[in-house]
Design a protein around this motif. Structure first.
Motif, PDB file in Angstrom:
ATOM      1  N   SER A   1     -61.689 -35.285  58.971  1.00  0.00           N
ATOM      2  CA  SER A   1     -60.295 -35.710  58.794  1.00  0.00           C
ATOM      3  C   SER A   1     -59.365 -34.499  58.787  1.00  0.00           C
ATOM      4  O   SER A   1     -59.785 -33.361  58.590  1.00  0.00           O
ATOM      5  CB  SER A   1     -60.148 -36.484  57.474  1.00  0.00           C
ATOM      6  OG  SER A   1     -60.416 -35.635  56.380  1.00  0.00           O
TER       7      SER A   1
ATOM      8  N   GLU B   1     -72.901 -38.467  46.596  1.00  0.00           N
ATOM      9  CA  GLU B   1     -71.437 -38.473  46.485  1.00  0.00           C
ATOM     10  C   GLU B   1     -70.842 -37.221  47.125  1.00  0.00           C
ATOM     11  O   GLU B   1     -69.835 -37.288  47.838  1.00  0.00           O
ATOM     12  CB  GLU B   1     -71.049 -38.566  45.009  1.00  0.00           C
ATOM     13  CG  GLU B   1     -69.563 -38.585  44.760  1.00  0.00           C
ATOM     14  CD  GLU B   1     -69.238 -38.600  43.263  1.00  0.00           C
ATOM     15  OE1 GLU B   1     -68.122 -38.176  42.922  1.00  0.00           O
ATOM     16  OE2 GLU B   1     -70.090 -39.020  42.464  1.00  0.00           O
ATOM     17  N   HIS B   2     -71.455 -36.080  46.888  1.00  0.00           N
ATOM     18  CA  HIS B   2     -70.977 -34.821  47.458  1.00  0.00           C
ATOM     19  C   HIS B   2     -71.066 -34.845  48.983  1.00  0.00           C
ATOM     20  O   HIS B   2     -70.122 -34.423  49.677  1.00  0.00           O
ATOM     21  CB  HIS B   2     -71.790 -33.654  46.894  1.00  0.00           C
ATOM     22  CG  HIS B   2     -71.442 -32.332  47.491  1.00  0.00           C
ATOM     23  ND1 HIS B   2     -70.257 -31.690  47.229  1.00  0.00           N
ATOM     24  CD2 HIS B   2     -72.106 -31.540  48.366  1.00  0.00           C
ATOM     25  CE1 HIS B   2     -70.209 -30.557  47.902  1.00  0.00           C
ATOM     26  NE2 HIS B   2     -71.328 -30.447  48.600  1.00  0.00           N
ATOM     27  N   HIS B   3     -72.171 -35.358  49.517  1.00  0.00           N
ATOM     28  CA  HIS B   3     -72.309 -35.447  50.976  1.00  0.00           C
ATOM     29  C   HIS B   3     -71.264 -36.377  51.577  1.00  0.00           C
ATOM     30  O   HIS B   3     -70.732 -36.103  52.668  1.00  0.00           O
ATOM     31  CB  HIS B   3     -73.715 -35.909  51.364  1.00  0.00           C
ATOM     32  CG  HIS B   3     -74.757 -34.843  51.261  1.00  0.00           C
ATOM     33  ND1 HIS B   3     -74.699 -33.661  51.952  1.00  0.00           N
ATOM     34  CD2 HIS B   3     -75.896 -34.783  50.525  1.00  0.00           C
ATOM     35  CE1 HIS B   3     -75.739 -32.926  51.663  1.00  0.00           C
ATOM     36  NE2 HIS B   3     -76.490 -33.577  50.788  1.00  0.00           N
ATOM     37  N   ALA B   4     -70.953 -37.465  50.885  1.00  0.00           N
ATOM     38  CA  ALA B   4     -69.929 -38.385  51.384  1.00  0.00           C
ATOM     39  C   ALA B   4     -68.562 -37.701  51.417  1.00  0.00           C
ATOM     40  O   ALA B   4     -67.821 -37.830  52.401  1.00  0.00           O
ATOM     41  CB  ALA B   4     -69.873 -39.633  50.511  1.00  0.00           C
ATOM     42  N   LYS B   5     -68.232 -36.953  50.368  1.00  0.00           N
ATOM     43  CA  LYS B   5     -66.951 -36.223  50.341  1.00  0.00           C
ATOM     44  C   LYS B   5     -66.906 -35.170  51.446  1.00  0.00           C
ATOM     45  O   LYS B   5     -65.874 -34.987  52.098  1.00  0.00           O
ATOM     46  CB  LYS B   5     -66.746 -35.556  48.983  1.00  0.00           C
ATOM     47  CG  LYS B   5     -66.401 -36.504  47.874  1.00  0.00           C
ATOM     48  CD  LYS B   5     -66.210 -35.757  46.563  1.00  0.00           C
ATOM     49  CE  LYS B   5     -65.931 -36.691  45.414  1.00  0.00           C
ATOM     50  NZ  LYS B   5     -65.820 -35.978  44.133  1.00  0.00           N
ATOM     51  N   GLU B   6     -68.014 -34.463  51.640  1.00  0.00           N
ATOM     52  CA  GLU B   6     -68.053 -33.440  52.684  1.00  0.00           C
ATOM     53  C   GLU B   6     -67.917 -34.061  54.072  1.00  0.00           C
ATOM     54  O   GLU B   6     -67.276 -33.484  54.946  1.00  0.00           O
ATOM     55  CB  GLU B   6     -69.358 -32.640  52.593  1.00  0.00           C
ATOM     56  CG  GLU B   6     -69.431 -31.720  51.397  1.00  0.00           C
ATOM     57  CD  GLU B   6     -68.447 -30.569  51.495  1.00  0.00           C
ATOM     58  OE1 GLU B   6     -68.262 -30.034  52.599  1.00  0.00           O
ATOM     59  OE2 GLU B   6     -67.868 -30.220  50.456  1.00  0.00           O
TER      60      GLU B   6
ATOM     61  N   VAL C   1     -66.247 -36.812  54.814  1.00  0.00           N
ATOM     62  CA  VAL C   1     -64.830 -37.171  54.969  1.00  0.00           C
ATOM     63  C   VAL C   1     -64.009 -35.926  55.252  1.00  0.00           C
ATOM     64  O   VAL C   1     -63.139 -35.923  56.135  1.00  0.00           O
ATOM     65  CB  VAL C   1     -64.322 -37.908  53.703  1.00  0.00           C
ATOM     66  CG1 VAL C   1     -62.814 -38.023  53.721  1.00  0.00           C
ATOM     67  CG2 VAL C   1     -64.973 -39.265  53.588  1.00  0.00           C
ATOM     68  N   THR C   2     -64.282 -34.846  54.546  1.00  0.00           N
ATOM     69  CA  THR C   2     -63.545 -33.601  54.748  1.00  0.00           C
ATOM     70  C   THR C   2     -63.784 -33.048  56.151  1.00  0.00           C
ATOM     71  O   THR C   2     -62.855 -32.538  56.792  1.00  0.00           O
ATOM     72  CB  THR C   2     -63.962 -32.553  53.699  1.00  0.00           C
ATOM     73  OG1 THR C   2     -63.717 -33.080  52.404  1.00  0.00           O
ATOM     74  CG2 THR C   2     -63.194 -31.260  53.857  1.00  0.00           C
TER      75      THR C   2
END
Length: 101
Positions: free
Chosen positions: A72, A61-66, A68-69
């Motif tokens: 974008s 989950e953390h890698h997915a958020k990173e 996206v960050t």
């Protein structure tokens, strides 16, 4: 002078000594195992401690958020006018600025 032919050696002594040494070694091994091997084969759940599966899910989950960050646009601090750029665009702008110098 003493006559060496009269000296009799008990034949059971080496066997008895070997048995005692093996028993002492076995007792030592048993005590060492009892002291050093953990007693519990399972770990009870402790509040706040996550299992490896939970940690792996949080990491994904953390890698997915990173990701996206990193890809974008967004505001870091709107009052100060600080924005977040995608990494590729930031590299392009940095290369362009250094090429002008």
């Amino acid at each position: 002078m003493s006559d060496s032919s009269n000296f009799s050696f008990p034949h059971r002594t080496p066997v008895f000594t070997a048995v005692i040494v093996l028993l002492a070694f076995g007792a030592f091994a048993f005590l060492a195992r009892k002291i050093y091997v953990p007693h519990a084969t399972t770990v009870n759940a402790i509040e706040g401690v996550r299992t490896p599966e939970e940690r792996k899910a949080l990491l994904v989950e953390h890698h997915a958020k990173e990701a996206v960050t990193a890809t974008s646009y967004g505001w870091v601090d709107q009052k100060a006018g600080v924005v977040r750029l995608p990494v590729d665009r930031a590299i392009e702008l940095t290369v362009r600025d250094h090429a002008k110098k």
